[in-house]
Design a protein around this motif. Structure first.
Motif, PDB file in Angstrom:
ATOM      1  N   LYS A 160       4.686   6.055   6.257  1.00 20.92           N
ATOM      2  CA  LYS A 160       3.271   6.020   5.902  1.00 20.92           C
ATOM      3  C   LYS A 160       3.079   5.417   4.513  1.00 20.92           C
ATOM      4  CE  LYS A 160      -0.825   8.898   5.118  1.00 20.92           C
ATOM      5  NZ  LYS A 160      -1.366  10.277   5.053  1.00 20.92           N
ATOM      6  N   GLN A 164       1.013   2.046   3.484  1.00 19.99           N
ATOM      7  CA  GLN A 164      -0.134   2.067   2.576  1.00 19.99           C
ATOM      8  C   GLN A 164       0.049   1.065   1.428  1.00 19.99           C
ATOM      9  OE1 GLN A 164      -0.047   6.360   1.778  1.00 19.99           O
ATOM     10  NE2 GLN A 164      -2.102   6.521   2.672  1.00 19.99           N
ATOM     11  N   TRP A 167      -0.563  -2.324   2.689  1.00 24.04           N
ATOM     12  CA  TRP A 167      -1.972  -2.617   2.925  1.00 24.04           C
ATOM     13  C   TRP A 167      -2.636  -3.141   1.651  1.00 24.04           C
ATOM     14  CZ3 TRP A 167      -6.745  -1.198   1.038  1.00 24.04           C
ATOM     15  CH2 TRP A 167      -7.840  -1.590   1.805  1.00 24.04           C
ATOM     16  N   ILE A 202      -5.649   5.537  -1.381  1.00 24.27           N
ATOM     17  CA  ILE A 202      -4.235   5.226  -1.140  1.00 24.27           C
ATOM     18  C   ILE A 202      -3.426   5.438  -2.417  1.00 24.27           C
ATOM     19  CG2 ILE A 202      -2.638   3.314  -0.727  1.00 24.27           C
ATOM     20  CD1 ILE A 202      -4.566   2.298   1.394  1.00 24.27           C
ATOM     21  N   ASP A 205      -2.592   8.974  -2.763  1.00 26.98           N
ATOM     22  CA  ASP A 205      -1.594   9.332  -1.748  1.00 26.98           C
ATOM     23  C   ASP A 205      -0.191   8.900  -2.185  1.00 26.98           C
ATOM     24  OD1 ASP A 205      -3.530  10.408  -0.126  1.00 26.98           O
ATOM     25  OD2 ASP A 205      -3.601   8.714   1.275  1.00 26.98           O
TER      26      ASP A 205
END
Length: 503
Positions: A160, A164, A167, A202, A205
């Motif tokens: 994950k 991210q 991205w 993000i 995170d």
């Protein structure tokens, strides 16, 4: 959770030559040739890079502004570093200073690139050695074996986080893998409010993931394992007292994007601190006939062969070097880890496997900085590009995840590339990798006894640098210097073939 540290039962080597080909879990191609003497001990080791990329040659004659889109195609793992280094070089070629907004967005992109790259190396390429142990069966030493060992929760968190970070790179870079957003004088696009809100989420995170990596992987699996820590700190294995090089800001703290290039000697004393434009006064390159990868060295020390110590011209880059040359990190959590790092290992730290620890300190620093950048409303500014001057010569230097990266371009009055020099991060570590693989092989392979686990421990030496050999193979003399030796059964050379000898 960690498997066997030192591999167990060995078998007798067949003949005087041991070849590891291909070497594994790296970017690019390479092989290691280990030669044994009459007693079955290691006489010499050659770390060879048999591929040639040649970007320094075929980029000549192209519009210089294209280099920010061409040079990232050196590699699919570190294109972000080449793209930003190229954009910085093009700023200089066109005699322009990018806008504050452009620098802000470039830095935001680049911190995401660092996070993506460090996660890939730490969890996919290096983790099999310290989660499963170098003595684990080779069929298990891969990312699937790591996920099975650490569990789906950690494995899922890793996937994950990489997604991210990727991205953000795709958003700001224009493409997921080979970015196109950097232009001389700035960037081609910014972001809108919806994208900004997602980037902020993000970023937070990824900061939580970085802390998670420390608390759930680095400390409990690696540093709290006494056997593994003993391997890291064993001076007879992964240890060399070298010079170190990395970029620092005005406060002498780690800066991946900009600053001066600082070099410290093996005692930690400053040896040089220079502006990127002056790199040719400090760095030269040596070529050996058995590898396409060059050997940069400190010009003021000279090429002294494959040796370490204060009289050597060898230097190291990458995470360990960046921490050794700096006086600290620019973010609070990373600074605490920086202090803990040197309290444990001493300063400067010469332990090659400590690269992995340093990499996680940097991961945390990048994540903290990403949050700072993402929270700024400068992300929405539209002042994206500065005016350009006439084309000429330009140098761009930054810290790639793997070390100091240099792009140097020359363009004519029409903006066409007339020459370029690329000194890629991995090249700075080439001599140290050669010394290191030989030292580990000599320490572990004795009396003809060898096994797959011991050979993997030899590979662990180069793997610590997270090398990218696809990026690093460029040619100084203008011809292909690689030679092939045909050897007799006793190991003596029967014939040498090369560019002058009929290959």
């Amino acid at each position: 959770m960690t498997g066997p540290i030192m591999p167990g039962e060995t078998h007798r080597a067949e003949g005087k030559q041991i070849t590891i080909d291909p070497i594994t879990r790296l970017e690019g191609h390479g092989k290691i040739e280990i030669f044994l003497n009459d007693d079955g001990n290691v006489a010499n080791t050659y770390f060879q890079i048999p591929e040639l990329r040649g970007f320094e040659k075929f980029c000549i004659g192209r519009p210089v502004e294209e280099l920010a889109r061409l040079t990232p195609r050196l590699c699919g793992v570190c294109p972000g570093a080449h793209h930003i280094a190229s954009a910085k070089a093009l700023d200089a070629v066109f005699d322009t200073t990018p806008t504050d907004t452009a620098v802000h967005l470039r830095r935001l992109f680049y911190e995401a690139h660092y996070i993506h790259s460090h996660i890939a190396h730490f969890f996919a390429l290096a983790a099999p050695d310290y989660v499963l142990g170098p003595g684990a069966p080779k069929e298990a030493r891969n990312v699937l074996g790591v996920v099975e060992a650490v569990g789906l929760e950690i494995g899922g968190a890793v996937l994950k986080a990489r997604s991210q970070a990727q991205w953000i790179q795709e958003l700001l870079g224009g493409k997921a893998t080979h970015p196109v957003n950097g232009l001389p004088g700035g960037v081609s696009r910014g972001m809108d409010e919806e994208e900004w809100e997602k980037v902020k989420g993000i970023a937070h995170d990824l900061l939580e993931f970085s802390k998670f990596s420390l608390e759930n992987v680095l400390y409990p699996i690696v540093l709290e394992n006494e056997d593994y820590l003993n391997v890291i700190t064993d001076k007879d294995l992964y240890y060399h007292e070298t010079y170190y090089m990395g970029m620092v800001d005005k406060d002498m703290k780690v800066d991946f994007y900009d600053g001066t290039v600082r070099v410290v000697d093996p005692s930690g004393k400053e040896f040089a601190n220079f502006h990127p434009d002056d790199y040719l006064e400090h760095i030269a390159e040596h070529v050996e006939p058995w590898s396409y990868l060059k050997f940069p060295f400190l010009k003021k020390k000279g090429w002294t062969g494959f040796n370490d110590g204060p009289d050597s011209g060898e230097m190291r880059a990458a995470p360990l070097a960046r921490l050794n040359v700096a006086e600290g990190m620019t973010t609070p959590l990373a600074q605490k880890e920086f202090e803990k790092f040197f309290k444990t290992l001493g300063r400067p730290a010469h332990h090659t496997l400590a690269m992995h620890w340093a990499r996680i300190v940097e991961l945390l620093n990048s994540a903290e900085h990403l949050v700072e950048l993402a929270e700024s409303d400068k992300c929405l500014d539209k002042d994206l590009r500065a005016p350009l001057g006439e084309p000429g010569e330009g140098i761009g230097i930054l810290e790639a995840p793997r070390g100091t990266l240099i792009h140097h371009y020359w363009a004519d009055s029409e903006g066409m590339t007339t020459d370029l020099n690329l000194i890629v991060a991995t090249a700075h570590n080439n001599a140290a990798i050669c010394m290191g693989t030989k030292k580990v092989a000599q320490a572990l392979i004795k009396d003809w006894q060898v096994n797959d686990g011991l050979l993997n421990m030899v590979e662990m030496c180069f793997r610590a640098y997270d090398p990218c050999f696809a990026c690093a193979t460029h040619n100084v003399p203008g011809h292909l210097p690689l030679q092939v030796n045909i050897r007799r059964p006793d190991g003596s050379v029967h014939r040498t073939l090369g560019h002058d000898g009929g290959l």
